[in-house]
Design an enzyme around this catalytic site. Structure first.
Site, PDB file in Angstrom:
ATOM      1  N   PHE A 356      42.106  19.803 -34.194  1.00 18.60           N
ATOM      2  CA  PHE A 356      42.456  19.069 -35.411  1.00 18.60           C
ATOM      3  C   PHE A 356      43.025  17.682 -35.133  1.00 18.60           C
ATOM      4  O   PHE A 356      43.936  17.217 -35.849  1.00 18.60           O
ATOM      5  CB  PHE A 356      43.446  19.899 -36.261  1.00 18.60           C
ATOM      6  CG  PHE A 356      43.117  21.362 -36.285  1.00 18.60           C
ATOM      7  CD1 PHE A 356      41.877  21.792 -36.724  1.00 18.60           C
ATOM      8  CD2 PHE A 356      44.022  22.306 -35.831  1.00 18.60           C
ATOM      9  CE1 PHE A 356      41.548  23.138 -36.724  1.00 18.60           C
ATOM     10  CE2 PHE A 356      43.700  23.662 -35.820  1.00 18.60           C
ATOM     11  CZ  PHE A 356      42.456  24.060 -36.269  1.00 18.60           C
ATOM     12  N   CYS A 357      42.504  17.016 -34.097  1.00 17.77           N
ATOM     13  CA  CYS A 357      42.998  15.677 -33.721  1.00 17.77           C
ATOM     14  C   CYS A 357      44.512  15.679 -33.526  1.00 17.77           C
ATOM     15  O   CYS A 357      45.200  14.718 -33.899  1.00 17.77           O
ATOM     16  CB  CYS A 357      42.586  14.621 -34.741  1.00 17.77           C
ATOM     17  SG  CYS A 357      40.819  14.420 -34.841  1.00 17.77           S
ATOM     18  N   ALA A 358      45.010  16.774 -32.998  1.00 23.95           N
ATOM     19  CA  ALA A 358      46.446  16.877 -32.685  1.00 23.95           C
ATOM     20  C   ALA A 358      46.527  17.664 -31.372  1.00 23.95           C
ATOM     21  O   ALA A 358      47.132  18.731 -31.307  1.00 23.95           O
ATOM     22  CB  ALA A 358      47.189  17.577 -33.813  1.00 23.95           C
TER      23      ALA A 358
END
Ligand SMILES: Cc1ncc(COP(=O)(O)O)c(C=O)c1O
Length: 414
Positions: A356-358
């Site tokens: 999740f782009c984290a």
């Protein structure tokens, strides 16, 4: 509740059957609200250039664009003199601010941030994921106290991984005590909760239209004018300049007002109109009703997930910490990609899988699992997220599908 477009979308599943689509991927991009689509459609016949044309359609379109700015300002609860700059999205907004920081500014960020808020800073102090909310405030306090020069605390209001709400008012208070400013990434907050920049005493907020039921390519940066008025124009070109001298005879004179200074070229007028229409629609619906319905459905979903053996919800601050309509989980013995593909292919359910782009945050939540790549389905999780248009049937279908998948997996492996 306003209607969403695509509520009757049917999608093919295994065997060729069509089923109603259960969109549980709102945190990535929410469907378009009907009033948003109507506002864009209404603006199109008179669509024309903004700010520069003398024609009636240009004047009307300019008025609509500037009205959208006022609407977004009110929606964010901004101060009357705050800048409201239309951007492409949250990532564009955080990068815009990064380019305007006074020389030598250090950003302080937690490793729980989305990459949009984690990565744009030249000088940065990264803090480990805090074990509880008070620890976030304490760690920010300590980090800011140790820094000289201009400082910016960057924090997300609602996590895109766990949905958990961060103590942004307390963090703003700490930032200001150290003479720092605070940027709040509100991308996942504004579709779910009321934002009031003034009441929370925030310096800057950023959010995206496409997560706010307005998928027309506009986002926004709202906040204090001074850094934005002095920073390098984000795009250099028409609209950002007051005057351009003949070659070799003087400097280019840039606008000092942040809006024209950072919005060179023809802006995304329809995106801004769409974003404002979404703000109006949510405000008209009322936060009490929106939050009540979301909390009912997310509680139902989380209870369903908790009842399935082998499904584990990811959480930084425990199951009782307040959160928005986002839940990430793993399924024992099954890769996240495998689960997401089965949910789509067999049950017509759309979820997200990955990190999740984290990346640092998901890695932390998964217990430091070796990083085997971002979106390859390993060392990653599944995320379900809800909003306006989500029904009990969608939630129950996801829970039933996961029960099926885990039972099948247990049978195959025994
Ligand atoms: C918390 C958060 N911040 C920033 C972003 C980036 O948003 P955008 O892709 O619209 O720039 C996202 C998108 O997933 C997000 O969830």
């Amino acid at each position: 509740m306003p209607a969403v477009l695509g509520a009757d979308l049917e999608v093919p599943v295994k065997g060729g059957r069509l089923v109603g689509y259960a969109n549980l991927d709102y945190a990535a991009s929410a469907p378009c609200l009907e009033p948003v689509s109507a506002a864009v459609t209404a603006a199109l016949p008179a669509y024309s250039s903004v700010h520069r044309g003398a024609g009636y359609a240009s004047q009307l379109t300019t008025a609509r664009y500037e009205q959208a700015r006022h609407t977004v300002r009110a929606f964010a609860g901004a101060r009357p003199d705050d800048a409201v700059i239309f951007t492409r999205n949250t990532t564009d907004a955080t990068n815009l601010l990064a380019g305007c920081l006074p020389a030598g500014t250090t950003a302080v960020v937690f490793d729980t941030e989305h990459h949009a808020s984690l990565l744009p800073w030249e000088r940065v102090v990264r803090l480990a994921p805090p074990a509880f909310p008070g620890e976030a405030v304490r760690a920010a306090d300590e980090a800011l106290a140790a820094l000289d020069g201009p400082k910016l605390l960057v924090v997300t209001a609602a996590s895109n991984v766990t949905g958990e709400l961060w103590p942004i008012a307390a963090l703003a208070h700490i930032a200001h005590r150290h003479g720092a400013r605070i940027l709040v990434d509100a991308a996942q907050l504004v579709p779910h909760r009321r934002l009031n920049l003034t009441a929370l005493d925030l310096d800057y907020v950023a959010f995206s239209g496409h997560k706010l039921y307005a998928p027309f390519g506009a986002g926004v940066l709202v906040g204090r004018r001074d850094w934005l008025a002095e920073g390098e124009p984000y795009l250099k070109g028409g609209g950002a300049v007051r005057s351009v001298a003949p070659a070799g005879s003087g400097a280019t004179e840039w606008h000092e007002d942040p809006e024209p200074r950072h919005e060179a070229g023809t802006p995304n007028v329809l995106g801004a109109i769409a974003l404002a229409a979404a703000c109006d629609a949510l405000t008209a619906t009322g936060w009490t009703a929106l939050v009540r319905e979301e909390e009912r459905l997310i509680a139902r979903l989380r209870a369903g997930l908790a009842s399935i053996e082998g499904v584990r919800e990811l959480s930084l601050w425990g199951p009782d910490h307040p959160r928005v309509g986002i839940v990430s989980f793993t399924v024992d013995g099954l890769a996240a990609r495998e689960v997401a593909e089965a949910l789509s292919g067999e049950y017509g359910i759309g979820v997200r899988d990955g990190k999740f782009c984290a990346h640092p945050f998901v890695r932390h939540l998964l217990g430091g699992t070796a990083d085997e790549g971002c979106e390859d389905g390993t060392a990653s999780a599944v995320r379900a997220s809800i909003g306006i248009g989500t029904t009990e049937e969608h939630v129950d279908r996801l829970v039933a599908a996961l029960r099926d998948l885990t039972t099948r997996h247990a049978t195959v492996s025994s």
